[in-house]
Design a protein around this motif. Structure first.
Motif, short mmCIF file in Angstrom:
data_model
loop_
_atom_site.label_atom_id
_atom_site.label_comp_id
_atom_site.label_asym_id
_atom_site.label_seq_id
_atom_site.Cartn_x
_atom_site.Cartn_y
_atom_site.Cartn_z
N GLY A 142 8.15 -42.07 0.13
CA GLY A 142 9.00 -42.05 -1.05
C GLY A 142 10.48 -42.25 -0.81
N GLU A 143 10.85 -42.71 0.37
CA GLU A 143 12.28 -42.95 0.66
C GLU A 143 12.70 -44.33 0.17
OE1 GLU A 143 12.56 -42.38 4.86
OE2 GLU A 143 12.93 -40.22 4.67
N ARG A 144 13.95 -44.46 -0.20
CA ARG A 144 14.48 -45.74 -0.68
C ARG A 144 14.59 -46.75 0.46
NH1 ARG A 144 19.89 -45.14 -3.97
NH2 ARG A 144 19.43 -47.37 -4.20
N THR A 145 14.36 -48.02 0.12
CA THR A 145 14.50 -49.09 1.10
C THR A 145 15.69 -49.99 0.78
OG1 THR A 145 13.09 -50.60 -0.15
CG2 THR A 145 12.01 -49.14 1.45
N HIS A 146 16.29 -49.79 -0.40
CA HIS A 146 17.39 -50.63 -0.88
C HIS A 146 16.97 -52.10 -0.96
CE1 HIS A 146 20.23 -47.30 -0.79
NE2 HIS A 146 19.73 -46.97 0.38
N SER A 147 15.71 -52.32 -1.27
CA SER A 147 15.21 -53.67 -1.52
C SER A 147 14.28 -53.59 -2.74
CB SER A 147 14.45 -54.22 -0.31
OG SER A 147 13.33 -53.41 -0.01
N TYR A 148 14.19 -54.71 -3.46
CA TYR A 148 13.44 -54.69 -4.72
C TYR A 148 12.04 -55.24 -4.57
CZ TYR A 148 18.01 -53.62 -6.64
OH TYR A 148 19.20 -53.02 -6.90
N ASN A 149 11.17 -54.80 -5.47
CA ASN A 149 9.80 -55.29 -5.48
C ASN A 149 9.78 -56.79 -5.74
OD1 ASN A 149 8.41 -52.78 -5.11
ND2 ASN A 149 8.93 -52.25 -7.21
N PRO A 150 8.84 -57.52 -5.16
CA PRO A 150 8.75 -58.96 -5.40
C PRO A 150 8.67 -59.27 -6.90
CG PRO A 150 7.25 -58.30 -3.65
CD PRO A 150 7.78 -57.03 -4.25
N GLY A 151 9.43 -60.29 -7.31
CA GLY A 151 9.40 -60.71 -8.72
C GLY A 151 10.38 -59.98 -9.61
N THR A 152 11.15 -59.03 -9.06
CA THR A 152 12.14 -58.31 -9.87
C THR A 152 13.26 -59.26 -10.27
OG1 THR A 152 11.69 -56.22 -8.75
CG2 THR A 152 13.78 -56.40 -9.92
N THR A 153 13.53 -59.34 -11.57
CA THR A 153 14.58 -60.24 -12.05
C THR A 153 15.76 -59.47 -12.63
OG1 THR A 153 13.70 -60.40 -14.31
CG2 THR A 153 12.81 -61.95 -12.66
N PHE A 154 16.92 -60.09 -12.56
CA PHE A 154 18.13 -59.51 -13.14
C PHE A 154 17.92 -59.31 -14.64
CE2 PHE A 154 22.30 -59.46 -15.04
CZ PHE A 154 23.09 -58.80 -14.12
N GLU A 155 17.28 -60.30 -15.27
CA GLU A 155 17.08 -60.26 -16.72
C GLU A 155 16.21 -59.08 -17.15
OE1 GLU A 155 18.61 -63.89 -15.36
OE2 GLU A 155 16.71 -62.95 -14.76
N ALA A 156 15.22 -58.73 -16.33
CA ALA A 156 14.34 -57.61 -16.67
C ALA A 156 15.12 -56.30 -16.68
CB ALA A 156 13.18 -57.53 -15.68
N VAL A 157 15.99 -56.13 -15.69
CA VAL A 157 16.81 -54.92 -15.62
C VAL A 157 17.79 -54.88 -16.79
CG1 VAL A 157 18.42 -53.56 -14.22
CG2 VAL A 157 16.62 -54.90 -13.10
N GLU A 158 18.37 -56.03 -17.10
CA GLU A 158 19.32 -56.11 -18.21
C GLU A 158 18.64 -55.75 -19.54
OE1 GLU A 158 22.20 -59.32 -20.52
OE2 GLU A 158 21.23 -59.90 -18.65
#
Length: 309
Positions: free
Chosen positions: A69-85
């Motif tokens: 459960g520790e952070r990796t500071h990397s995003y899951n494959p397919g993560t888009t800026f638009e989805a977060v926005e």
């Protein structure tokens, strides 16, 4: 020895050394971490508006975690800026909705509190008597807050009272209810000594007293978060409301600190002023505008079902 050891550890803490970054550099950092950015110019414009730090609070949901459960500071494959926005905009819309309806609840509660208590004691300044409260220190704190607010207020009705009357120093309860915050009245209600008065005020909200105290506290936290533009999507609230038996059937036990439980509370309290149907309709409309939002992150039992009524 223990104190010296703690001080020694504190002295070895790292100093903050991160340098400010431009919006262009921030987009680059997101891309290096695996986020897909289709329109860099738009992303930079949005980060200038939203702030990188705030945006990353929403992007945290998309981060890959280690097996423990520790952070990796990397995003899951397919993560888009638009989805977060999109989640950011959804959260802002949800906040506006919550603020609107909690305001209706607050105004109604303040009016009930003021009218019922003044008539109960047949006294516009009943709240100045410490005998009527459980905790004298909290009552003293309440009076001090009132004095501060009255002193700095420029409201016409407060100025008029001060110009016309020398005593009591504080205005009547119905004026104070327009001046003091929701949290103040929530705490004052909890501090009332007379059980009969508490019962009458709770009855006016069609809610048992033990639930009303808890609900007011929880809604105060929610409203403060909304007023300060804090994230409420996918949040575990520190002040979870006490749930009635009917509510418990709808709330997943492990999700009782999510906003779904608060939606049930708001819906119930709005029945008193006959606005619960408007609330349900507005909530449904909002969710339909953002079909990609997984409602389970809000504490719902399913990803796209609305069970509030």
């Amino acid at each position: 020895m223990g104190h010296f050891f703690i001080l020694g550890v504190m002295n070895k803490m790292d100093s903050f050394s991160k340098k400010p970054t431009t919006a262009e550099e921030q987009v680059g950092i997101l891309q290096q971490r695996g986020m897909l950015v289709a329109d860099s110019a738009h992303a930079m414009e949005f980060l200038n508006y939203c702030s990188y730090y705030r945006f990353c609070g929403y992007a945290l949901h998309f981060e890959r975690l280690t097996n423990i459960g520790e952070r990796t500071h990397s995003y899951n494959p397919g993560t888009t800026f638009e989805a977060v926005e999109r989640i950011y905009h959804f959260d802002a819309a949800l906040r506006r909705l919550m603020f609107h309806y909690t305001t209706l609840i607050e105004v109604n509660f303040r009016a009930s509190f003021s009218n019922i208590s003044a008539q109960f004691y047949n006294n516009a300044h009943w709240f100045m008597d410490p005998v009527r409260f459980l905790d004298p220190d909290k009552h003293t704190e309440f009076l001090q807050l009132c004095q501060q607010e009255v002193k700095r207020s420029r409201e016409i009705f407060i100025t008029s009272y001060k110009n016309k009357y020398t005593t009591p120093a504080l205005p009547p309860i119905w004026m104070l209810t327009e001046l003091m915050s929701f949290s103040v009245w929530s705490k004052l209600y909890q501090n009332l000594a007379d059980k009969s008065l508490k019962h009458q005020i709770a009855n006016a909200q069609n809610v048992p007293e033990k639930y009303l105290i808890s609900w007011l506290q929880a809604l105060t936290v929610l409203r403060n978060l909304c007023a300060h533009h804090s994230r409420i999507w996918n949040r575990n609230f520190t002040q979870a409301p006490l749930l009635s038996n009917s509510m418990k059937k709808k709330v997943i036990p492990t999700q009782h600190k999510k906003i779904f439980a608060l939606l049930l509370v708001i819906y119930d309290l709005l029945k008193t002023i006959k606005r619960e149907k408007d609330f349900y309709s507005d909530l449904t409309d909002l969710f339909s505008q953002y079909p990609e939002i997984d409602l389970r992150n809000l504490g719902f039992a399913a990803s796209s079902s609305i069970i509030v009524r």
